[in-house]
Design a protein around this motif. Sequence first.
Motif, mmCIF file in Angstrom:
data_model
loop_
_atom_site.group_PDB
_atom_site.id
_atom_site.type_symbol
_atom_site.label_atom_id
_atom_site.label_comp_id
_atom_site.label_asym_id
_atom_site.label_seq_id
_atom_site.Cartn_x
_atom_site.Cartn_y
_atom_site.Cartn_z
ATOM 1 N N PRO A 9 0.757 -1.107 -0.094
ATOM 2 C CA PRO A 9 0.176 0.105 0.034
ATOM 3 C C PRO A 9 0.856 1.154 0.035
ATOM 4 O O PRO A 9 0.084 2.398 0.098
ATOM 5 C CB PRO A 9 -0.945 -0.105 1.221
ATOM 6 C CG PRO A 9 0.112 -0.893 2.120
ATOM 7 C CD PRO A 9 0.845 -1.789 1.307
ATOM 8 N N SER A 10 2.107 1.201 -0.217
ATOM 9 C CA SER A 10 3.120 2.418 -0.105
ATOM 10 C C SER A 10 2.570 3.208 -1.233
ATOM 11 O O SER A 10 2.619 2.755 -2.333
ATOM 12 C CB SER A 10 4.550 1.857 0.016
ATOM 13 O OG SER A 10 4.617 1.166 1.151
ATOM 14 N N ILE A 11 3.041 4.643 -1.124
ATOM 15 C CA ILE A 11 2.773 5.473 -2.187
ATOM 16 C C ILE A 11 4.350 6.001 -2.500
ATOM 17 O O ILE A 11 5.056 6.291 -1.414
ATOM 18 C CB ILE A 11 2.052 6.489 -1.845
ATOM 19 C CG1 ILE A 11 0.656 6.134 -1.389
ATOM 20 C CG2 ILE A 11 2.174 7.750 -2.865
ATOM 21 C CD1 ILE A 11 0.105 7.375 -1.000
ATOM 22 N N TYR A 12 4.660 5.795 -3.619
ATOM 23 C CA TYR A 12 5.985 6.163 -4.047
ATOM 24 C C TYR A 12 6.183 7.555 -4.973
ATOM 25 O O TYR A 12 5.223 7.733 -5.403
ATOM 26 C CB TYR A 12 6.698 5.028 -4.924
ATOM 27 C CG TYR A 12 7.018 3.589 -4.044
ATOM 28 C CD1 TYR A 12 8.190 3.602 -3.273
ATOM 29 C CD2 TYR A 12 5.993 2.867 -4.026
ATOM 30 C CE1 TYR A 12 8.341 2.399 -2.580
ATOM 31 C CE2 TYR A 12 6.232 1.492 -3.406
ATOM 32 C CZ TYR A 12 7.333 1.438 -2.643
ATOM 33 O OH TYR A 12 7.300 0.364 -2.031
ATOM 34 N N VAL A 13 7.322 8.194 -4.853
ATOM 35 C CA VAL A 13 7.669 9.506 -5.471
ATOM 36 C C VAL A 13 8.960 9.484 -6.396
ATOM 37 O O VAL A 13 9.557 9.001 -5.803
ATOM 38 C CB VAL A 13 7.628 10.503 -4.807
ATOM 39 C CG1 VAL A 13 7.996 12.012 -5.395
ATOM 40 C CG2 VAL A 13 6.357 10.871 -3.693
ATOM 41 N N LYS A 14 8.577 9.407 -7.854
ATOM 42 C CA LYS A 14 9.648 9.493 -8.440
ATOM 43 C C LYS A 14 10.295 11.072 -8.587
ATOM 44 O O LYS A 14 9.672 11.825 -9.196
ATOM 45 C CB LYS A 14 9.132 8.956 -9.924
ATOM 46 C CG LYS A 14 10.577 8.706 -10.824
ATOM 47 C CD LYS A 14 10.028 8.162 -12.287
ATOM 48 C CE LYS A 14 11.021 7.846 -12.881
ATOM 49 N NZ LYS A 14 10.617 7.077 -14.380
ATOM 50 N N LEU A 82 9.528 19.578 -5.423
ATOM 51 C CA LEU A 82 8.465 18.475 -5.881
ATOM 52 C C LEU A 82 7.781 18.822 -6.903
ATOM 53 O O LEU A 82 6.973 17.675 -7.531
ATOM 54 C CB LEU A 82 7.638 18.071 -4.561
ATOM 55 C CG LEU A 82 8.319 17.426 -3.422
ATOM 56 C CD1 LEU A 82 7.311 17.191 -2.272
ATOM 57 C CD2 LEU A 82 9.104 16.185 -3.742
ATOM 58 N N GLU A 83 7.861 19.897 -7.529
ATOM 59 C CA GLU A 83 7.121 20.455 -8.483
ATOM 60 C C GLU A 83 7.274 19.683 -9.687
ATOM 61 O O GLU A 83 8.524 19.567 -10.166
ATOM 62 C CB GLU A 83 7.027 21.932 -8.763
ATOM 63 C CG GLU A 83 6.197 22.364 -10.018
ATOM 64 C CD GLU A 83 6.197 23.912 -10.126
ATOM 65 O OE1 GLU A 83 5.735 24.448 -11.320
ATOM 66 O OE2 GLU A 83 7.205 24.600 -9.556
ATOM 67 N N GLY A 84 6.284 18.781 -10.324
ATOM 68 C CA GLY A 84 6.404 17.955 -11.491
ATOM 69 C C GLY A 84 7.043 16.540 -11.404
ATOM 70 O O GLY A 84 7.202 15.771 -12.288
ATOM 71 N N VAL A 85 7.020 16.029 -9.913
ATOM 72 C CA VAL A 85 7.282 14.622 -9.669
ATOM 73 C C VAL A 85 6.204 13.870 -10.085
ATOM 74 O O VAL A 85 5.101 14.173 -10.028
ATOM 75 C CB VAL A 85 7.624 14.400 -8.326
ATOM 76 C CG1 VAL A 85 8.742 15.366 -8.063
ATOM 77 C CG2 VAL A 85 6.619 14.866 -7.263
ATOM 78 N N ASP A 86 6.489 12.419 -10.330
ATOM 79 C CA ASP A 86 5.740 11.561 -10.556
ATOM 80 C C ASP A 86 5.230 10.831 -9.390
ATOM 81 O O ASP A 86 5.963 10.209 -8.379
ATOM 82 C CB ASP A 86 6.041 10.688 -11.623
ATOM 83 C CG ASP A 86 6.298 11.159 -13.059
ATOM 84 O OD1 ASP A 86 5.532 12.027 -13.481
ATOM 85 O OD2 ASP A 86 6.840 10.830 -13.710
ATOM 86 N N VAL A 87 4.020 10.889 -8.957
ATOM 87 C CA VAL A 87 3.510 10.155 -7.896
ATOM 88 C C VAL A 87 2.867 8.786 -8.426
ATOM 89 O O VAL A 87 1.976 8.626 -9.149
ATOM 90 C CB VAL A 87 2.282 10.704 -7.123
ATOM 91 C CG1 VAL A 87 1.874 10.107 -5.773
ATOM 92 C CG2 VAL A 87 3.086 12.245 -6.532
ATOM 93 N N ILE A 88 3.312 7.644 -7.619
ATOM 94 C CA ILE A 88 2.931 6.402 -8.002
ATOM 95 C C ILE A 88 1.995 5.794 -6.980
ATOM 96 O O ILE A 88 2.562 5.601 -5.782
ATOM 97 C CB ILE A 88 4.189 5.393 -8.271
ATOM 98 C CG1 ILE A 88 5.066 6.019 -9.493
ATOM 99 C CG2 ILE A 88 3.713 3.926 -8.607
ATOM 100 C CD1 ILE A 88 6.540 5.400 -9.553
ATOM 101 N N LEU A 89 0.959 5.406 -7.171
ATOM 102 C CA LEU A 89 -0.230 5.269 -6.233
ATOM 103 C C LEU A 89 -0.215 3.590 -6.302
ATOM 104 O O LEU A 89 0.017 2.871 -7.206
ATOM 105 C CB LEU A 89 -1.339 5.810 -6.352
ATOM 106 C CG LEU A 89 -1.593 7.068 -6.516
ATOM 107 C CD1 LEU A 89 -3.099 7.529 -6.961
ATOM 108 C CD2 LEU A 89 -1.064 7.863 -5.073
ATOM 109 N N PRO A 90 -0.705 3.008 -4.978
ATOM 110 C CA PRO A 90 -0.704 1.475 -5.119
ATOM 111 C C PRO A 90 -1.924 1.048 -6.019
ATOM 112 O O PRO A 90 -3.028 1.794 -5.854
ATOM 113 C CB PRO A 90 -1.036 1.175 -3.730
ATOM 114 C CG PRO A 90 -1.403 2.413 -3.062
ATOM 115 C CD PRO A 90 -0.674 3.528 -3.782
#
Length: 222
Positions: A9-14, A82-90
């Motif tokens: 369930p973790s949320i990751y930030v690229k 953090l502007e423009g980062v990709d958020v990867i949701l579970p």
Amino acid sequence: MPVETIDDPSIYVKPNTKLIDFVWKYISDVNDVPSGIAMLKKSNRKKSNDVLLKLSDINWLNNYLQEYRKTATEKVYLHEILEGVDVILPTPKITPRNPELEARIQKLTAQQNAKEYKAMTKSVDPIRKYLPEETLAYQLKQINRQLIAVVQFVFSVLAAFAFGFIGVELIVGNLDFGFKLLLGIICALVIALAEIYFLAIKLNEGCYEDSPKLRPTKLHEE
């Protein structure tokens, strides 16, 4: 389609270029930092694009920026890097639907769409202007067929109850009234469970059948 439970369930930030450059330039001690920040610090330009940061890494970075702004001349805020980062949701895994069920659903959908199209275009087609299912005789026939199915269901349940309540006593001899009543109810329930299945099929029969094709009629006499 049915979905399974989420394993992670973790949320990751690229990280983007701003975040990578800030970590490389301003974070020097990599011993006390979270694993994601340390991995980003030690990676090169090519491998840094494959590093994913967790929310705990972002939280640590926010605390670091708060301390950094106290002494730095250039104020850097978390939302800026953090502007423009990709958020990867579970995302849960999707279980493929049964092929037979999928084919059945596609067939019923196609039949329903065809039925709706015929009903929508019948007014401009003189051959199909009056469909059989819209006549009173057709509706009465359908109602009678469904009523007969319901009546058959009721008589089957009553006959099963009569067999358990009276028939068993005629076979084995006198029985207690409560025991006879129990036998009747059990027999009625067994027959009812079996009859409900066939009743549902009977009532649903013809819902998705194509309407009879009308033979074209001549608009004039020869």
